[in-house]
Design an enzyme around this catalytic site. Sequence first.
Site, PDB file in Angstrom:
ATOM      1  N   ASN A 190       0.785  -1.081  -0.008  1.00  0.00           N
ATOM      2  CA  ASN A 190       0.028  -0.013   0.079  1.00  0.00           C
ATOM      3  C   ASN A 190       0.984   1.270   0.107  1.00  0.00           C
ATOM      4  OD1 ASN A 190      -1.731   1.976   0.533  1.00  0.00           O
ATOM      5  ND2 ASN A 190      -2.801   0.964   2.494  1.00  0.00           N
ATOM      6  N   ARG A 198      -2.660  -2.049  -3.373  1.00  0.00           N
ATOM      7  CA  ARG A 198      -3.761  -1.060  -3.349  1.00  0.00           C
ATOM      8  C   ARG A 198      -3.711   0.060  -4.221  1.00  0.00           C
ATOM      9  NH1 ARG A 198      -5.672   1.903   2.095  1.00  0.00           N
ATOM     10  NH2 ARG A 198      -7.794   2.697   1.363  1.00  0.00           N
ATOM     11  N   HIS A 206     -12.649   3.918  -0.475  1.00  0.00           N
ATOM     12  CA  HIS A 206     -12.441   2.937   0.894  1.00  0.00           C
ATOM     13  C   HIS A 206     -13.159   1.683   0.467  1.00  0.00           C
ATOM     14  CE1 HIS A 206     -11.928   6.733   3.408  1.00  0.00           C
ATOM     15  NE2 HIS A 206     -10.965   6.051   3.324  1.00  0.00           N
ATOM     16  N   ARG A 212      -8.788  16.849   5.772  1.00  0.00           N
ATOM     17  CA  ARG A 212      -9.635  17.061   4.275  1.00  0.00           C
ATOM     18  C   ARG A 212     -11.139  17.875   4.675  1.00  0.00           C
ATOM     19  NH1 ARG A 212      -9.012  11.532   1.643  1.00  0.00           N
ATOM     20  NH2 ARG A 212      -7.456  10.984   3.005  1.00  0.00           N
ATOM     21  N   ARG A 261      -7.674  11.226  18.936  1.00  0.00           N
ATOM     22  CA  ARG A 261      -7.162  11.217  20.499  1.00  0.00           C
ATOM     23  C   ARG A 261      -6.692  12.590  21.076  1.00  0.00           C
ATOM     24  NH1 ARG A 261      -3.623   6.607  18.282  1.00  0.00           N
ATOM     25  NH2 ARG A 261      -3.637   8.144  16.383  1.00  0.00           N
ATOM     26  N   GLY A 291      -9.473   3.593  12.159  1.00  0.00           N
ATOM     27  CA  GLY A 291      -9.002   4.044  13.444  1.00  0.00           C
ATOM     28  C   GLY A 291     -10.138   4.877  14.399  1.00  0.00           C
ATOM     29  N   ILE A 292     -10.831   5.716  13.919  1.00  0.00           N
ATOM     30  CA  ILE A 292     -11.790   6.457  14.951  1.00  0.00           C
ATOM     31  C   ILE A 292     -12.972   5.522  15.237  1.00  0.00           C
ATOM     32  CG2 ILE A 292     -13.229   8.397  15.007  1.00  0.00           C
ATOM     33  CD1 ILE A 292     -11.592   9.708  12.842  1.00  0.00           C
ATOM     34  N   GLY A 293     -13.494   4.907  14.265  1.00  0.00           N
ATOM     35  CA  GLY A 293     -14.826   4.023  14.340  1.00  0.00           C
ATOM     36  C   GLY A 293     -14.429   2.888  15.297  1.00  0.00           C
ATOM     37  N   GLU A 294     -13.124   2.368  15.214  1.00  0.00           N
ATOM     38  CA  GLU A 294     -12.980   1.034  15.979  1.00  0.00           C
ATOM     39  C   GLU A 294     -12.286   1.756  17.425  1.00  0.00           C
ATOM     40  OE1 GLU A 294      -9.699  -1.069  13.922  1.00  0.00           O
ATOM     41  OE2 GLU A 294     -11.172  -0.752  12.021  1.00  0.00           O
ATOM     42  N   GLU A 316      -8.020  -4.041   5.136  1.00  0.00           N
ATOM     43  CA  GLU A 316      -7.690  -3.918   3.960  1.00  0.00           C
ATOM     44  C   GLU A 316      -6.936  -4.828   3.292  1.00  0.00           C
ATOM     45  OE1 GLU A 316      -7.667  -0.093   5.174  1.00  0.00           O
ATOM     46  OE2 GLU A 316      -8.911   0.746   3.590  1.00  0.00           O
TER      47      GLU A 316
HETATM   48  P1  ADP Z   1      -5.798   5.747   7.957  1.00  0.00           P
HETATM   49  O1  ADP Z   1      -6.977   6.330   7.188  1.00  0.00           O
HETATM   50  O2  ADP Z   1      -4.684   6.635   7.909  1.00  0.00           O
HETATM   51  O3  ADP Z   1      -5.596   4.399   7.598  1.00  0.00           O
HETATM   52  P2  ADP Z   1      -6.682   4.971  10.394  1.00  0.00           P
HETATM   53  O4  ADP Z   1      -7.786   4.225  10.184  1.00  0.00           O
HETATM   54  O5  ADP Z   1      -5.598   4.458  11.208  1.00  0.00           O
HETATM   55  O6  ADP Z   1      -6.125   6.103   9.418  1.00  0.00           O
HETATM   56  O7  ADP Z   1      -7.192   6.186  11.541  1.00  0.00           O
HETATM   57  C1  ADP Z   1      -6.134   7.085  12.002  1.00  0.00           C
HETATM   58  C2  ADP Z   1      -7.057   7.918  13.088  1.00  0.00           C
HETATM   59  O8  ADP Z   1      -7.987   7.198  13.945  1.00  0.00           O
HETATM   60  C3  ADP Z   1      -6.154   8.788  13.978  1.00  0.00           C
HETATM   61  O9  ADP Z   1      -5.856  10.008  13.457  1.00  0.00           O
HETATM   62  C4  ADP Z   1      -6.995   8.911  15.239  1.00  0.00           C
HETATM   63  O10 ADP Z   1      -7.901  10.210  14.963  1.00  0.00           O
HETATM   64  C5  ADP Z   1      -8.174   8.031  15.208  1.00  0.00           C
HETATM   65  N1  ADP Z   1      -7.508   6.870  16.529  1.00  0.00           N
HETATM   66  C6  ADP Z   1      -6.798   5.955  16.423  1.00  0.00           C
HETATM   67  N2  ADP Z   1      -6.650   5.385  17.587  1.00  0.00           N
HETATM   68  C7  ADP Z   1      -7.444   6.400  18.598  1.00  0.00           C
HETATM   69  C8  ADP Z   1      -8.132   6.108  19.622  1.00  0.00           C
HETATM   70  N3  ADP Z   1      -7.574   4.954  20.637  1.00  0.00           N
HETATM   71  N4  ADP Z   1      -9.123   7.090  20.215  1.00  0.00           N
HETATM   72  C9  ADP Z   1      -9.526   7.685  19.313  1.00  0.00           C
HETATM   73  N5  ADP Z   1      -9.262   7.885  18.106  1.00  0.00           N
HETATM   74  C10 ADP Z   1      -8.109   7.141  17.516  1.00  0.00           C
END
Ligand code: ADP
Length: 388
Positions: A11, A90, A178, A238, A282, A325-328, A376
């Site tokens: 990727n 990717r 995505h 963005r 975060r 990242g945020i959703g999880e 992914e």
């Molecule tokens: P990418 O789109 O670059 O693959 P990710 O899916 O890894 O990004 O998401 C990154 C974002 O997820 C970070 O910028 C952060 O805002 C958020 N994130 C990651 N871990 C946490 C956490 N423990 N709590 C809150 N937000 C988080």
Amino acid sequence: MGAAPLVGVVNAGSSSLKFALYEGERRLLSGQVEGIGTRPAARARDAAGAPLDPPLPDPPPANPAEAAEALLPWLRRHLGGRPLAALGHRVVHGGPRHARPVRVTPALLAELEALVPLAPLHEPHNLAPIRAVLARDPGLAQVACFDTAFHRTMPAVAQAFALPHAMFEEGIRRYGFHGLSYEYIAAVLPERAPALARGRVVALHLGNGASACAMREGVSVATTMGFTALDGLPMGTRAGELDAGVVLHLLRQKGMAAEAVEELLYRRSGLLGLSGVSSDVRALLASAEPRAAFALEVFCDRAARAVASLAAALGGLDGVVFTAGIGENAAPVRAAICRRCAWLGLDLDEAANAAHGPRISAPGSRVEALVIPTDEERMIARHTLALL
Ligand code: ADP
């Protein structure tokens, strides 16, 4: 029966190269080279999380293509003498034609080259490593997996901008991105939530890039990203959806150059621009700065409105899936989005949400809500194997 074939996954971005090695769908190692072109740093770990000496040659790679070239001999040192069967990549844009991954040929590369103007910030960096590997190791099978492919099932209504029709034919349409992430969610839903898998689902991929996708029976029918990855939800840096009149104003009244507008919309807007604090959720959750809270409120407001809009495209809503990242990880963000969707029949289980689910809707909630970590890379490995 022998072991499953070994497949590499790449990727590549403008200054980074993420990679992984799979045996079938089992991940053997993964890592990344970051800061390519400035101060390259690399790390790699095996399946158990133990650090491996990373693939950083001397001199360090000047671009992701050089990093990919350096990756191949490094990967082969970790194969225990077995052959690398293929490399899966990717690729952000597959254009209107590609609804599934394809084997790389010189002709395909030329075709994808023509799509660079549709994704100038991503596509060239995705293609350069493919081209470099094709030149150095033409016998190695390579597969291109597109972020747009999953959305090729969207009806014309969902793909159209309200612009003159000739522009649609020319390729100015909503492609959506995505796709590998949504495809993974669609692939695991039948085992995680069988009834929901057959229903109407809005998946929210909330990472640095963020979008939402309406799926009916696992098939994409609408999504928030459009012609580029700049549409839809606000993201880390963005802007997301924006009145096109703002762009005209910046160009004409403020006399900004196109490059400056691009920089503004891709790198200085979103959560970073709104908060003035950070693009990272975060940091925003930890900040006492009122604008940090305001930025998150805008983000959650837009995400909830996207759920409602996509529910309209689906003619109703059976479930919501949070990923990336945020959703999880960001329970307060999920909670704020779910509370805004209460009127749709989503009853949040606050304790389950704080524990990151996987089910975060209360028993009896008419609309289910789930947290499902995306993968992914595994999707790319699966596609690459399937095409061998
Ligand atoms: P990418 O789109 O670059 O693959 P990710 O899916 O890894 O990004 O998401 C990154 C974002 O997820 C970070 O910028 C952060 O805002 C958020 N994130 C990651 N871990 C946490 C956490 N423990 N709590 C809150 N937000 C988080």
